[in-house]
Design a protein around this motif. Structure first.
Motif, PDB file in Angstrom:
ATOM      1  N   VAL A   1       0.822  -1.325   0.029  1.00 54.60           N
ATOM      2  CA  VAL A   1      -0.021   0.044  -0.147  1.00 54.60           C
ATOM      3  C   VAL A   1       0.891   1.387  -0.070  1.00 54.60           C
ATOM      4  O   VAL A   1       0.319   2.189  -0.386  1.00 54.60           O
ATOM      5  N   THR A   2       1.957   1.127   0.592  1.00 55.97           N
ATOM      6  CA  THR A   2       2.735   2.404   0.917  1.00 55.97           C
ATOM      7  C   THR A   2       3.928   2.451  -0.283  1.00 55.97           C
ATOM      8  O   THR A   2       5.036   3.055  -0.138  1.00 55.97           O
ATOM      9  N   ARG A   3       4.036   1.742  -1.262  1.00 53.15           N
ATOM     10  CA  ARG A   3       5.094   1.801  -2.241  1.00 53.15           C
ATOM     11  C   ARG A   3       5.282   3.032  -2.883  1.00 53.15           C
ATOM     12  O   ARG A   3       4.449   3.809  -3.255  1.00 53.15           O
ATOM     13  N   ARG A   4       6.505   3.242  -3.324  1.00 53.21           N
ATOM     14  CA  ARG A   4       6.914   4.586  -3.843  1.00 53.21           C
ATOM     15  C   ARG A   4       6.473   4.567  -5.424  1.00 53.21           C
ATOM     16  O   ARG A   4       6.372   3.323  -5.959  1.00 53.21           O
ATOM     17  N   ILE A   5       6.209   5.546  -6.008  1.00 49.55           N
ATOM     18  CA  ILE A   5       5.958   5.663  -7.369  1.00 49.55           C
ATOM     19  C   ILE A   5       7.480   5.714  -8.073  1.00 49.55           C
ATOM     20  O   ILE A   5       8.043   6.668  -8.408  1.00 49.55           O
ATOM     21  N   ASP A   6       7.901   4.460  -8.302  1.00 46.23           N
ATOM     22  CA  ASP A   6       9.314   4.428  -9.120  1.00 46.23           C
ATOM     23  C   ASP A   6       9.319   3.144  -9.674  1.00 46.23           C
ATOM     24  O   ASP A   6       8.674   2.337  -9.518  1.00 46.23           O
ATOM     25  N   VAL A   7      10.227   2.990 -10.654  1.00 39.03           N
ATOM     26  CA  VAL A   7      10.619   1.814 -11.412  1.00 39.03           C
ATOM     27  C   VAL A   7      10.937   0.750 -10.222  1.00 39.03           C
ATOM     28  O   VAL A   7      11.990   0.952  -9.389  1.00 39.03           O
ATOM     29  N   ILE A   8      10.270  -0.481 -10.444  1.00 41.58           N
ATOM     30  CA  ILE A   8      10.581  -1.541  -9.207  1.00 41.58           C
ATOM     31  C   ILE A   8      11.470  -2.427  -9.907  1.00 41.58           C
ATOM     32  O   ILE A   8      11.377  -2.885 -11.096  1.00 41.58           O
ATOM     33  N   PRO A   9      12.594  -2.826  -9.447  1.00 40.58           N
ATOM     34  CA  PRO A   9      13.363  -3.731  -9.752  1.00 40.58           C
ATOM     35  C   PRO A   9      12.767  -5.159 -10.081  1.00 40.58           C
ATOM     36  O   PRO A   9      11.890  -5.475  -9.376  1.00 40.58           O
ATOM     37  N   GLN A  10      13.109  -5.889 -11.152  1.00 38.58           N
ATOM     38  CA  GLN A  10      12.638  -6.931 -11.797  1.00 38.58           C
ATOM     39  C   GLN A  10      12.679  -8.018 -10.777  1.00 38.58           C
ATOM     40  O   GLN A  10      11.543  -8.647 -10.364  1.00 38.58           O
ATOM     41  N   ASP A  11      13.578  -8.161  -9.847  1.00 34.96           N
ATOM     42  CA  ASP A  11      13.836  -9.277  -8.927  1.00 34.96           C
ATOM     43  C   ASP A  11      12.724  -8.791  -7.927  1.00 34.96           C
ATOM     44  O   ASP A  11      11.989  -9.947  -7.223  1.00 34.96           O
ATOM     45  N   GLU A  12      12.531  -7.719  -7.548  1.00 35.50           N
ATOM     46  CA  GLU A  12      11.259  -7.200  -6.673  1.00 35.50           C
ATOM     47  C   GLU A  12      10.002  -7.471  -6.972  1.00 35.50           C
ATOM     48  O   GLU A  12       8.935  -7.849  -6.237  1.00 35.50           O
ATOM     49  N   VAL A  13       9.755  -7.253  -8.281  1.00 36.87           N
ATOM     50  CA  VAL A  13       8.465  -7.651  -9.018  1.00 36.87           C
ATOM     51  C   VAL A  13       8.119  -8.953  -8.821  1.00 36.87           C
ATOM     52  O   VAL A  13       7.070  -9.396  -8.269  1.00 36.87           O
ATOM     53  N   ASN A  14       9.373  -9.569  -9.237  1.00 33.48           N
ATOM     54  CA  ASN A  14       8.891 -11.146  -9.054  1.00 33.48           C
ATOM     55  C   ASN A  14       8.870 -11.965  -7.797  1.00 33.48           C
ATOM     56  O   ASN A  14       8.027 -12.722  -7.700  1.00 33.48           O
ATOM     57  N   SER A  15       9.560 -11.587  -6.872  1.00 33.69           N
ATOM     58  CA  SER A  15       9.550 -11.922  -5.431  1.00 33.69           C
ATOM     59  C   SER A  15       8.790 -11.391  -4.646  1.00 33.69           C
ATOM     60  O   SER A  15       8.334 -12.208  -3.662  1.00 33.69           O
ATOM     61  N   THR A  16       8.306 -10.212  -4.798  1.00 32.52           N
ATOM     62  CA  THR A  16       7.428  -9.608  -3.597  1.00 32.52           C
ATOM     63  C   THR A  16       6.208  -9.050  -4.197  1.00 32.52           C
ATOM     64  O   THR A  16       5.078  -9.349  -3.976  1.00 32.52           O
ATOM     65  N   VAL A  17       6.209  -8.091  -5.595  1.00 27.87           N
ATOM     66  CA  VAL A  17       4.995  -7.552  -5.846  1.00 27.87           C
ATOM     67  C   VAL A  17       3.931  -8.361  -6.332  1.00 27.87           C
ATOM     68  O   VAL A  17       2.771  -8.345  -6.177  1.00 27.87           O
ATOM     69  N   LEU A  18       4.418  -9.364  -7.344  1.00 31.60           N
ATOM     70  CA  LEU A  18       3.339 -10.217  -7.978  1.00 31.60           C
ATOM     71  C   LEU A  18       2.950 -11.257  -6.859  1.00 31.60           C
ATOM     72  O   LEU A  18       1.629 -11.675  -6.920  1.00 31.60           O
ATOM     73  N   PRO A  19       3.672 -12.079  -6.146  1.00 34.26           N
ATOM     74  CA  PRO A  19       3.332 -12.893  -5.109  1.00 34.26           C
ATOM     75  C   PRO A  19       2.368 -12.075  -3.994  1.00 34.26           C
ATOM     76  O   PRO A  19       1.253 -12.660  -3.794  1.00 34.26           O
ATOM     77  N   GLU A  20       2.418 -11.029  -3.702  1.00 28.61           N
ATOM     78  CA  GLU A  20       1.609 -10.152  -2.764  1.00 28.61           C
ATOM     79  C   GLU A  20       0.400  -9.876  -3.433  1.00 28.61           C
ATOM     80  O   GLU A  20      -0.831 -10.332  -2.864  1.00 28.61           O
ATOM     81  N   LEU A  21       0.467  -9.597  -4.607  1.00 35.11           N
ATOM     82  CA  LEU A  21      -0.949  -9.424  -5.230  1.00 35.11           C
ATOM     83  C   LEU A  21      -1.834 -10.521  -5.790  1.00 35.11           C
ATOM     84  O   LEU A  21      -2.961 -10.736  -5.248  1.00 35.11           O
ATOM     85  N   ALA A  22      -1.231 -11.501  -5.896  1.00 32.79           N
ATOM     86  CA  ALA A  22      -1.703 -12.996  -6.317  1.00 32.79           C
ATOM     87  C   ALA A  22      -2.370 -13.647  -5.237  1.00 32.79           C
ATOM     88  O   ALA A  22      -3.352 -13.960  -5.129  1.00 32.79           O
TER      89      ALA A  22
END
Length: 500
Positions: free
Chosen positions: A447-468
């Motif tokens: 909910v409090t993530r910054r508006i910035d390009v997210i590193p690919q490893d963070e997208v795959n390891s954190t962002v997408l799993p949390e959303l899923a």
């Protein structure tokens, strides 16, 4: 000749395309898949056998057809146990001996249609399935079910299958005969329920488990398991009596239709993810309850569990396979994770509209929803760069918790942000707007993530799993009325482009 990759043949608009369901990923050219398929309608104990009209047999045969057809299992890969064949000893032998013949990297599938129950209470509660030789035991005026097969025993046997791709599908219920909403009368009870219709004295009050309570506590870490359950622990799995004389389970029918007919392919990209299939079977279940409230006062909420299950996809028309959070992120992958159909009840705009020229200043994205919900807004460039536009740290600091109200647009960034979006490089990509009608159980860091390009490893390891995980979790946990609501979410997409 090795078997082809697992594919479900979809025929839409007169043409064929290939798609599959997550959880069945072949990693080896030498195949020895194994499936154990069980259907029990007629129990040896008469009081466990309401007139199921052959629905479990029909479901088991449908599942065998799904396995040997769309999912690519060989006819000799599937062991079928129907009615009198499905003793406790035979089921244990199938789990222990037959399924273990699948080698590392191969697929294992366990399916059960019939009655389910439970033993214990509170944290000691354990779901069970009932073999054909389950018994009724009476002691001190209480009635219990004996000779069942508990989740811990099933877990122990499946836990031996490390290195295989294991899928478990249970079309039964474990709520017991009497809940706060379903009282079994002497005259009959719920004839369509896959749960024992015992005397009310068995349970005066059932403490409802938290919706979405996951089992599998006895499974070893790292086991590749995808588990499907027809209903949550407080609900009753149902037979579709409207299908007479071809009676069948509500869940199994939706599960098989979603794969075989391609109906679960929400974004029509030729791939069926677990999330898409979950949303499809939940939607079908909710629709059934809407027309048969007397049969399912607690609703029907199919459950998907297993580490990473909501991120899985088996293959595509191009032969690509693997979890959605591997490799370069793309809008297509994220759409498969979101699972929702593209809808016209969300208006997504870029101001000024694309294409925009390099150097353009003060760009905005605006989302308008036709109903209240919770918004997730993502930008995904064609190069795989992901930016989470909403929710974000700035909005959270202004007391915005991710909600969007019907007819009241959310603009990113708006005048309160103190930042602006400028076109500083030539690029193109897709913006995705998800509006979930039910609250998303997102962690605070999301909910409090910054508006910035997210590193690919963070997208795959954190962002997408949390959303899923948030999307796969049951929407409601409290009360009959809330529990019976349909799960709702919509997605809109918008292409953007910055030109020289």
């Amino acid at each position: 000749m090795p078997k082809p990759r697992l594919r479900a043949l979809l025929t839409r608009f007169g043409s064929a395309c290939l798609a599959v369901v997550a959880g069945f990923i072949p990693l080896s050219a030498a195949w020895a898949d194994r499936a154990l398929v069980i259907g029990v309608d007629s129990y040896r104990e008469g009081s466990l056998s309401p007139d199921f009209k052959g629905a479990a047999r029909a479901d088991a045969l449908r599942m065998r057809g799904l396995l040997t057809g769309a999912l690519g299992y060989g006819p000799d890969d599937v062991r079928l146990l129907l009615d009198g064949q499905a003793s406790r000893a035979a089921i244990v032998d199938g789990l222990q001996g037959w399924l273990s013949q699948a080698g590392p990297g191969e697929r294992v599938f366990f399916y059960f249609a019939g009655e389910g129950h439970f033993i214990g209470d509170g944290p000691n509660r354990e779901d069970t399935i009932l073999p054909v030789d389950a018994t009724i035991e009476r002691r001190d005026g209480a009635v219990t079910v004996g000779n069942s097969l508990g989740e811990s025993r099933i877990d122990a046997l499946l836990g031996r299958l490390q290195g295989r791709h294991v899928t478990e599908v249970i079309d039964s219920s474990h709520s017991g005969a009497v809940t706060r909403s379903i009282v079994v009368e002497a005259a009959g009870g719920n004839p369509a329920a896959r749960s024992p219709q015992l005397e009310a004295r068995t349970r005066s009050i059932v403490v409802e488990p938290q919706l979405g309570q996951e089992g599998g506590h006895g499974l070893p870490p790292g086991l590749d398991l995808v588990k499907w359950e027809a209903v949550s622990p407080s609900q009753v799995a149902l037979i579709d009596e409207d299908a007479a004389p071809g009676y069948r389970g509500v869940f199994t029918t939706a599960f098989a239709d979603g794969i075989e007919k391609g109906l679960a392919d929400a974004n029509r990209n030729g791939v069926i993810s677990n999330q898409e299939l979950l949303d499809y079977v939940r939607g079908r279940s909710s629709a059934y309850c809407a027309g048969h409230a007397d049969r399912c006062p607690m609703g029907l909420t199919p459950i998907l569990s297993g580490a990473g299950a909501a991120l899985d996809v088996a293959a595509s028309a191009t032969g690509a396979a693997g979890p959605l959070n591997q490799g370069r992120p793309s809008a297509e992958k994220i759409l498969d994770i979101l699972g929702a159909r593209l809808a016209d009840d969300i208006r997504l705009e870029q101001l000024p509209a694309s294409p925009v020229r390099l150097g353009t200043r003060d760009m905005h994205f605006r989302v308008t929803s036709s109903q209240d919900g919770f918004l997730v807004l993502l930008s995904v460039s064609d190069d795989g760069e992901v930016v989470q536009l909403f929710p974000n740290a700035i909005a959270a600091a202004h007391g915005k918790d991710g909600r969007i109200l019907a007819g009241r647009p959310i603009t990113v960034p708006d005048s309160s942000y103190g930042i602006r979006f400028d076109a500083t490089s030539v690029t193109k990509g897709t913006v995705l707007a998800l509006v979930a009608i039910d609250p998303l159980k997102l962690p605070q860091g999301f909910v409090t993530r910054r508006i910035d390009v997210i590193p690919q490893d963070e997208v795959n390891s954190t962002v997408l799993p949390e959303l899923a995980q948030s999307l796969a979790a049951p929407a409601h946990a409290d009360g009959v009325e809330a529990n019976a609501k349909a799960v709702g979410r919509s997605v809109a997409t918008l292409r953007y482009e910055i030109v020289p």
